[in-house]
Design a protein around this motif. Structure first.
Motif, PDB file in Angstrom:
ATOM      1  N   PHE A 178       0.827  -1.206   0.000  1.00 56.45           N
ATOM      2  CA  PHE A 178       0.000   0.000   0.000  1.00 56.45           C
ATOM      3  C   PHE A 178       0.862   1.258   0.000  1.00 56.45           C
ATOM      4  O   PHE A 178       0.561   2.233  -0.694  1.00 56.45           O
ATOM      5  CB  PHE A 178      -0.943   0.001   1.202  1.00 56.45           C
ATOM      6  N   GLY A 179       1.949   1.237   0.790  1.00 52.66           N
ATOM      7  CA  GLY A 179       2.858   2.382   0.790  1.00 52.66           C
ATOM      8  C   GLY A 179       3.455   2.610  -0.582  1.00 52.66           C
ATOM      9  O   GLY A 179       3.544   3.743  -1.069  1.00 52.66           O
ATOM     10  N   GLY A 180       3.855   1.496  -1.232  1.00 55.36           N
ATOM     11  CA  GLY A 180       4.411   1.608  -2.569  1.00 55.36           C
ATOM     12  C   GLY A 180       3.400   2.086  -3.589  1.00 55.36           C
ATOM     13  O   GLY A 180       3.710   2.898  -4.466  1.00 55.36           O
ATOM     14  N   LEU A 181       2.170   1.595  -3.482  1.00 58.23           N
ATOM     15  CA  LEU A 181       1.130   2.016  -4.413  1.00 58.23           C
ATOM     16  C   LEU A 181       0.823   3.502  -4.269  1.00 58.23           C
ATOM     17  O   LEU A 181       0.677   4.221  -5.265  1.00 58.23           O
ATOM     18  CB  LEU A 181      -0.151   1.202  -4.182  1.00 58.23           C
ATOM     19  N   ILE A 182       0.729   3.959  -3.035  1.00 60.37           N
ATOM     20  CA  ILE A 182       0.457   5.377  -2.811  1.00 60.37           C
ATOM     21  C   ILE A 182       1.574   6.230  -3.407  1.00 60.37           C
ATOM     22  O   ILE A 182       1.332   7.251  -4.057  1.00 60.37           O
ATOM     23  CB  ILE A 182       0.280   5.662  -1.309  1.00 60.37           C
ATOM     24  N   GLY A 183       2.822   5.792  -3.200  1.00 52.71           N
ATOM     25  CA  GLY A 183       3.947   6.511  -3.795  1.00 52.71           C
ATOM     26  C   GLY A 183       3.886   6.476  -5.310  1.00 52.71           C
ATOM     27  O   GLY A 183       4.180   7.476  -5.989  1.00 52.71           O
ATOM     28  N   PHE A 184       3.484   5.315  -5.868  1.00 54.80           N
ATOM     29  CA  PHE A 184       3.374   5.205  -7.322  1.00 54.80           C
ATOM     30  C   PHE A 184       2.300   6.145  -7.856  1.00 54.80           C
ATOM     31  O   PHE A 184       2.492   6.792  -8.895  1.00 54.80           O
ATOM     32  CB  PHE A 184       3.054   3.761  -7.716  1.00 54.80           C
ATOM     33  N   TYR A 185       1.175   6.224  -7.164  1.00 55.77           N
ATOM     34  CA  TYR A 185       0.095   7.085  -7.645  1.00 55.77           C
ATOM     35  C   TYR A 185       0.506   8.556  -7.613  1.00 55.77           C
ATOM     36  O   TYR A 185       0.157   9.327  -8.522  1.00 55.77           O
ATOM     37  CB  TYR A 185      -1.174   6.862  -6.820  1.00 55.77           C
ATOM     38  N   HIS A 186       1.269   8.945  -6.584  1.00 58.09           N
ATOM     39  CA  HIS A 186       1.766  10.328  -6.587  1.00 58.09           C
ATOM     40  C   HIS A 186       2.765  10.508  -7.730  1.00 58.09           C
ATOM     41  O   HIS A 186       2.755  11.548  -8.413  1.00 58.09           O
ATOM     42  CB  HIS A 186       2.430  10.691  -5.260  1.00 58.09           C
ATOM     43  N   GLY A 187       3.601   9.492  -7.954  1.00 56.01           N
ATOM     44  CA  GLY A 187       4.529   9.559  -9.083  1.00 56.01           C
ATOM     45  C   GLY A 187       3.800   9.684 -10.407  1.00 56.01           C
ATOM     46  O   GLY A 187       4.256  10.379 -11.328  1.00 56.01           O
ATOM     47  N   ALA A 188       2.649   9.009 -10.513  1.00 60.00           N
ATOM     48  CA  ALA A 188       1.841   9.122 -11.734  1.00 60.00           C
ATOM     49  C   ALA A 188       1.375  10.561 -11.940  1.00 60.00           C
ATOM     50  O   ALA A 188       1.340  11.058 -13.079  1.00 60.00           O
ATOM     51  CB  ALA A 188       0.648   8.180 -11.649  1.00 60.00           C
ATOM     52  N   ARG A 189       1.040  11.235 -10.852  1.00 61.07           N
ATOM     53  CA  ARG A 189       0.616  12.631 -10.964  1.00 61.07           C
ATOM     54  C   ARG A 189       1.787  13.531 -11.380  1.00 61.07           C
ATOM     55  O   ARG A 189       1.600  14.488 -12.133  1.00 61.07           O
ATOM     56  CB  ARG A 189       0.038  13.109  -9.634  1.00 61.07           C
ATOM     57  N   ILE A 190       2.983  13.196 -10.902  1.00 63.06           N
ATOM     58  CA  ILE A 190       4.150  13.952 -11.353  1.00 63.06           C
ATOM     59  C   ILE A 190       4.310  13.792 -12.864  1.00 63.06           C
ATOM     60  O   ILE A 190       4.540  14.775 -13.595  1.00 63.06           O
ATOM     61  CB  ILE A 190       5.429  13.480 -10.623  1.00 63.06           C
ATOM     62  N   CYS A 191       4.195  12.564 -13.346  1.00 61.95           N
ATOM     63  CA  CYS A 191       4.304  12.311 -14.784  1.00 61.95           C
ATOM     64  C   CYS A 191       3.245  13.086 -15.555  1.00 61.95           C
ATOM     65  O   CYS A 191       3.537  13.723 -16.583  1.00 61.95           O
ATOM     66  CB  CYS A 191       4.166  10.818 -15.066  1.00 61.95           C
ATOM     67  N   GLU A 192       2.007  13.024 -15.081  1.00 64.15           N
ATOM     68  CA  GLU A 192       0.928  13.739 -15.761  1.00 64.15           C
ATOM     69  C   GLU A 192       1.184  15.237 -15.802  1.00 64.15           C
ATOM     70  O   GLU A 192       0.901  15.903 -16.813  1.00 64.15           O
ATOM     71  CB  GLU A 192      -0.403  13.448 -15.068  1.00 64.15           C
ATOM     72  N   SER A 193       1.724  15.766 -14.704  1.00 56.79           N
ATOM     73  CA  SER A 193       1.958  17.212 -14.650  1.00 56.79           C
ATOM     74  C   SER A 193       3.033  17.661 -15.632  1.00 56.79           C
ATOM     75  O   SER A 193       3.081  18.837 -16.021  1.00 56.79           O
ATOM     76  CB  SER A 193       2.351  17.638 -13.228  1.00 56.79           C
ATOM     77  N   GLU A 194       3.890  16.717 -16.051  1.00 59.10           N
ATOM     78  CA  GLU A 194       4.958  17.042 -16.994  1.00 59.10           C
ATOM     79  C   GLU A 194       4.718  16.450 -18.382  1.00 59.10           C
ATOM     80  O   GLU A 194       5.603  16.449 -19.242  1.00 59.10           O
ATOM     81  CB  GLU A 194       6.304  16.551 -16.451  1.00 59.10           C
ATOM     82  N   GLY A 195       3.518  15.919 -18.610  1.00 58.05           N
ATOM     83  CA  GLY A 195       3.164  15.393 -19.915  1.00 58.05           C
ATOM     84  C   GLY A 195       3.829  14.068 -20.257  1.00 58.05           C
ATOM     85  O   GLY A 195       3.980  13.731 -21.438  1.00 58.05           O
ATOM     86  N   LEU A 196       4.225  13.299 -19.258  1.00 55.55           N
ATOM     87  CA  LEU A 196       4.860  12.003 -19.488  1.00 55.55           C
ATOM     88  C   LEU A 196       3.831  10.877 -19.393  1.00 55.55           C
ATOM     89  O   LEU A 196       2.804  11.009 -18.734  1.00 55.55           O
ATOM     90  CB  LEU A 196       5.970  11.771 -18.461  1.00 55.55           C
ATOM     91  N   ARG A 197       4.127   9.760 -20.043  1.00 51.11           N
ATOM     92  CA  ARG A 197       3.219   8.616 -20.047  1.00 51.11           C
ATOM     93  C   ARG A 197       3.323   7.836 -18.729  1.00 51.11           C
ATOM     94  O   ARG A 197       4.412   7.394 -18.340  1.00 51.11           O
ATOM     95  CB  ARG A 197       3.527   7.676 -21.210  1.00 51.11           C
ATOM     96  N   VAL A 198       2.200   7.683 -18.050  1.00 54.68           N
ATOM     97  CA  VAL A 198       2.184   6.928 -16.796  1.00 54.68           C
ATOM     98  C   VAL A 198       2.510   5.463 -17.068  1.00 54.68           C
ATOM     99  O   VAL A 198       3.166   4.798 -16.253  1.00 54.68           O
ATOM    100  CB  VAL A 198       0.819   7.071 -16.089  1.00 54.68           C
ATOM    101  N   GLY A 199       2.081   4.945 -18.226  1.00 58.08           N
ATOM    102  CA  GLY A 199       2.403   3.565 -18.575  1.00 58.08           C
ATOM    103  C   GLY A 199       3.896   3.324 -18.648  1.00 58.08           C
ATOM    104  O   GLY A 199       4.392   2.265 -18.225  1.00 58.08           O
ATOM    105  N   ASP A 200       4.630   4.300 -19.167  1.00 56.51           N
ATOM    106  CA  ASP A 200       6.089   4.173 -19.229  1.00 56.51           C
ATOM    107  C   ASP A 200       6.693   4.165 -17.831  1.00 56.51           C
ATOM    108  O   ASP A 200       7.670   3.454 -17.563  1.00 56.51           O
ATOM    109  CB  ASP A 200       6.688   5.321 -20.043  1.00 56.51           C
TER     110      ASP A 200
END
Length: 290
Positions: A178-200
């Motif tokens: 769960f800790g890792g998933l929460i960190g991943f989801y925040h990382g996904a938002r970082i990617c989105e904010s910079e126009g990067l692919r979350v899948g990558d």
């Protein structure tokens, strides 16, 4: 007689029964809504007319329901409890170590040999090499059910007679996931904010997973022996990294709850005087909280 009865056909129960059937086991199933059993019956499972009939049908009974209270609700009827005598009861519902200890006492009072377990996989992984089941409790119950457990999961580990061990390790694993998933989801938002692919980003995490596992093992060994000196990466360095993640969240107008919490916890470790030690030294801060 079936080799095993599976009680509870949620997604995981269905997956367990399916893996058993595909391996050639003789399986009896029961579910409150019998229609859910139809695909399994089509594969060769026997559908029990009642919980008592399911228990009577096999020497090993596997329960996978919502929680331990749901288990008691199903098994406490007089006929069911009487049928449990001499059986192996394998509890694969999620609970706490106290739940496991209570379950063992409950089963013993009814003459059943008890094994408490946890599934470290998702339903689609059951029966495959990457799936894992950990169990603890009666050694004789494990010996009697080992071959069946190995048909359900690629990796089966017996943790010994202390019945709460499996649930404790399961909750520790869930905490990590769960800790890792929460960190991943925040990382996904970082990617989105910079126009990067979350899948990558997800693919990158999968690629570096072995290295991350190595770091975690190293921290686990350090915590076990209490040695935090001469780290390759210090707690202070982690705190600085967390501050940058927090700053980016504010600059990018992202929800900063996750990085703020992380940064605050690392800074608490630094303030306690552990900054030059390895990140695992943060466990000392968490111990103080209790």
């Amino acid at each position: 007689m079936s080799e095993v009865s599976v009680i509870g056909l949620g997604r995981m129960g269905m997956a367990l029964a399916g893996a058993l059937l595909r391996s050639g086991a003789r399986v009896t199933v029961w579910n409150r809504t019998s229609a859910k059993a139809e695909p399994l019956v089509a594969e060769g499972a026997a559908l029990a007319s009642s919980v008592a009939a399911a228990v009577q049908a096999s020497s090993v009974v596997v329960v996978c329901v919502a929680d331990y209270q749901a288990t008691y609700g199903l098994l406490e009827a007089t006929q069911v409890a009487a049928a449990l005598a001499g059986k192996v009861l394998v509890q694969l519902s999620t609970g706490t170590p106290k739940d496991a200890r209570d379950g063992e006492a409950w089963a013993k009072a009814r003459g059943a040999d008890y094994l408490d377990g946890a599934i470290l996989a998702i339903p689609s992984q059951m029966g495959k090499p990457e799936s894992s089941i950990i169990v603890s409790g009666s050694a004789t119950a494990f010996e009697k059910s080992k071959a069946l457990l190995e048909r359900m999961a690629g990796n089966v580990s017996y943790l010994g007679g202390q019945v709460g061990s499996a649930s404790a390790l399961d909750l520790a694993f869930i905490s990590f996931v769960f800790g890792g998933l929460i960190g991943f989801y925040h990382g996904a938002r970082i990617c989105e904010s910079e126009g990067l692919r979350v899948g990558d980003f997800g693919s990158m995490i999968a690629d570096v997973a072995p290295a991350v596992g190595g770091m975690i093992k190293q921290d686990g060994d350090a915590i076990q022996v209490g040695t935090y000196e001469s780290p390759e990466s210090s707690l202070e360095m982690c705190a600085r990294g967390a501050e940058i993640v927090l700053r980016q969240a504010r600059e990018g107008r992202l929800d900063a709850v996750i990085p703020a919490f992380t940064q605050g916890l690392f800074r608490k470790g630094v303030a306690a005087g552990y900054g030059a030690e390895s990140p695992g030294a943060l466990i000392k801060v968490l111990r103080e909280a209790t």
